[in-house]
Design an enzyme around this catalytic site. Structure first.
Site, PDB file in Angstrom:
ATOM      1  N   ASP A  82       0.833  -1.203   0.000  1.00  0.00           N
ATOM      2  CA  ASP A  82       0.000   0.000   0.000  1.00  0.00           C
ATOM      3  C   ASP A  82       0.877   1.267   0.000  1.00  0.00           C
ATOM      4  O   ASP A  82       1.920   1.307   0.656  1.00  0.00           O
ATOM      5  CB  ASP A  82      -0.852  -0.069   1.286  1.00  0.00           C
ATOM      6  CG  ASP A  82      -1.962   0.943   1.337  1.00  0.00           C
ATOM      7  OD1 ASP A  82      -2.475   1.318   0.268  1.00  0.00           O
ATOM      8  OD2 ASP A  82      -2.339   1.341   2.463  1.00  0.00           O
ATOM      9  N   HIS A  83       0.434   2.283  -0.714  1.00  0.00           N
ATOM     10  CA  HIS A  83       1.142   3.575  -0.751  1.00  0.00           C
ATOM     11  C   HIS A  83       2.645   3.421  -0.990  1.00  0.00           C
ATOM     12  O   HIS A  83       3.460   3.983  -0.237  1.00  0.00           O
ATOM     13  CB  HIS A  83       0.905   4.382   0.539  1.00  0.00           C
ATOM     14  CG  HIS A  83      -0.502   4.844   0.671  1.00  0.00           C
ATOM     15  ND1 HIS A  83      -1.017   5.902  -0.044  1.00  0.00           N
ATOM     16  CD2 HIS A  83      -1.537   4.369   1.410  1.00  0.00           C
ATOM     17  CE1 HIS A  83      -2.297   6.064   0.255  1.00  0.00           C
ATOM     18  NE2 HIS A  83      -2.635   5.136   1.131  1.00  0.00           N
ATOM     19  N   GLY A 179      -6.832   8.032   8.781  1.00  0.00           N
ATOM     20  CA  GLY A 179      -6.861   8.274  10.227  1.00  0.00           C
ATOM     21  C   GLY A 179      -8.271   8.532  10.725  1.00  0.00           C
ATOM     22  O   GLY A 179      -9.235   8.433   9.961  1.00  0.00           O
ATOM     23  N   GLY A 207      -8.902   5.526   3.446  1.00  0.00           N
ATOM     24  CA  GLY A 207      -9.402   6.262   4.612  1.00  0.00           C
ATOM     25  C   GLY A 207     -10.718   5.714   5.123  1.00  0.00           C
ATOM     26  O   GLY A 207     -11.620   6.470   5.509  1.00  0.00           O
ATOM     27  N   GLY A 208     -10.833   4.390   5.167  1.00  0.00           N
ATOM     28  CA  GLY A 208     -12.106   3.762   5.544  1.00  0.00           C
ATOM     29  C   GLY A 208     -12.506   3.981   6.999  1.00  0.00           C
ATOM     30  O   GLY A 208     -13.698   3.994   7.317  1.00  0.00           O
ATOM     31  N   THR A 231      -6.543   2.354  10.432  1.00  0.00           N
ATOM     32  CA  THR A 231      -6.623   2.858  11.812  1.00  0.00           C
ATOM     33  C   THR A 231      -7.664   2.096  12.639  1.00  0.00           C
ATOM     34  O   THR A 231      -7.448   1.818  13.823  1.00  0.00           O
ATOM     35  CB  THR A 231      -6.963   4.369  11.787  1.00  0.00           C
ATOM     36  OG1 THR A 231      -6.033   5.012  10.910  1.00  0.00           O
ATOM     37  CG2 THR A 231      -6.864   4.992  13.157  1.00  0.00           C
TER      38      THR A 231
HETATM   39  P1  13P Z   1      -7.630   4.556   7.562  1.00  0.00           P
HETATM   40  O1  13P Z   1      -6.453   4.487   8.470  1.00  0.00           O
HETATM   41  O2  13P Z   1      -8.368   5.830   7.651  1.00  0.00           O
HETATM   42  O3  13P Z   1      -8.540   3.372   7.723  1.00  0.00           O
HETATM   43  O4  13P Z   1      -7.066   4.510   6.067  1.00  0.00           O
HETATM   44  C1  13P Z   1      -6.539   3.324   5.569  1.00  0.00           C
HETATM   45  C2  13P Z   1      -5.985   3.482   4.215  1.00  0.00           C
HETATM   46  O5  13P Z   1      -6.543   4.138   3.373  1.00  0.00           O
HETATM   47  C3  13P Z   1      -4.745   2.764   3.923  1.00  0.00           C
HETATM   48  O6  13P Z   1      -4.302   3.005   2.642  1.00  0.00           O
END
Ligand code: 13P
Length: 284
Positions: A82-83, A179, A207-208, A231
């Site tokens: 990821d990223h 987050g 960002g779920g 998170t």
């Molecule tokens: P959260 O930490 O908001 O769940 O985001 C996770 C995310 O998008 C990882 O790429």
């Protein structure tokens, strides 16, 4: 069921109208907790780790663990980097056996983001792996170290980006952020809907954590096929451990370990139900 690529999971999700949970993990207990939920609900899933998290969980240690756990799961599980920020770490993940990688050039000008993402797509192709890109800027940062402002995706740019790069999945920015949100975000469903109508690639929601269940369901109904959760898993593990200590359940190390697994399990169970992917790991 062997370790699988991400693209067939997202294709089936597109055909049947649900999203696959992509769960960030930092240790073995989180991997075990997520896969326990996957087995129990007979759901597909993606295990992921972001490049910024490698300080705490080195790729050479956690990567093989994630791949082995996916190989031993009876449900289809992809393993995703990821990223991704650097070519060396992206290649290291692919060498370990990750079945997809993301290059995050969302902070770069369009041309640069497209060019580097296209290059990462071709590197992933050398390994028979998939590639995710991002267009627009999801807010915050994966490890909370930067306060990146949300810059919503332009649907027209998303279309060109998908064509130029050939990505297998595309992360969009519709008011979502990494987050914990101070308050539930107001997502731009209009942008999502327009992007989905123009782009022929499965869309990803980052960002779920903190997105409301009905907003998740709406995103899925409008074309989101992969949802990243990080998170919420870490918080759930922490809360589960805290509650176990407070109730006197932890008498020794292995009780602590069990509380960690439970925290990751409960969080994955909750999201699998909302995303509509329970039972979808059984291939016809
Ligand atoms: P959260 O930490 O908001 O769940 O985001 C996770 C995310 O998008 C990882 O790429």
């Amino acid at each position: 069921m062997p370790l699988t690529k991400m693209s067939p999971l997202l294709l089936k999700a597109e055909e049947e109208g649900y999203a696959v949970g992509s769960f960030s993990v930092a240790n073995m207990e989180m991997v075990l907790g997520v896969l326990k939920a996957v087995e129990e609900t007979k759901s597909p899933a993606i295990l992921q780790i972001a490049e910024v998290r490698l300080k705490q969980s080195p790729l050479e240690a956690i990567g093989p663990l994630m791949v082995a756990a996916a190989q031993n799961c009876s449900m289809p599980v992809a393993v995703h980097f990821d990223h991704g920020k650097t070519e060396s770490k992206i290649r290291q993940a692919l060498d370990i056996g990750f079945t997809s990688v993301m290059y995050d050039g969302s902070h770069l000008p369009f041309e640069e983001n497209s060019a580097i993402t296209a290059r990462v797509k071709s590197i992933a192709g050398e390994y028979g792996a998939d590639c995710e890109g991002e267009i627009g800027c999801v807010g915050g940062s994966e490890d909370g170290s930067e306060d990146i402002a949300v810059n919503c995706t332009s649907p027209v740019q998303a279309k060109s980006f998908a064509v130029i790069t050939g990505v297998d999945a595309l992360a969009v920015a519709i008011g979502n952020a990494h987050g914990n949100y101070k308050q539930a975000p107001k997502l731009r469903f209009d942008i999502l809907e327009e992007t989905a109508s123009l782009v022929d690639v499965p869309l990803v929601l980052h960002g779920g954590t903190g997105i409301l269940p009905d907003d998740f369901r709406k995103c899925v109904s409008l074309g989101i096929r992969k949802i990243n959760i990080a998170t919420a898993t870490f918080d759930s593990v922490q809360n589960s451990v805290k509650a176990a200590y407070e109730s006197g359940k932890i008498k020794g190390y292995y009780d602590l370990q069990e509380a960690e697994v439970n925290g990751a399990y409960e969080n994955a169970m909750k999201h699998i139900e909302i995303f509509g992917c329970a039972g979808k790991g059984i291939l016809n």
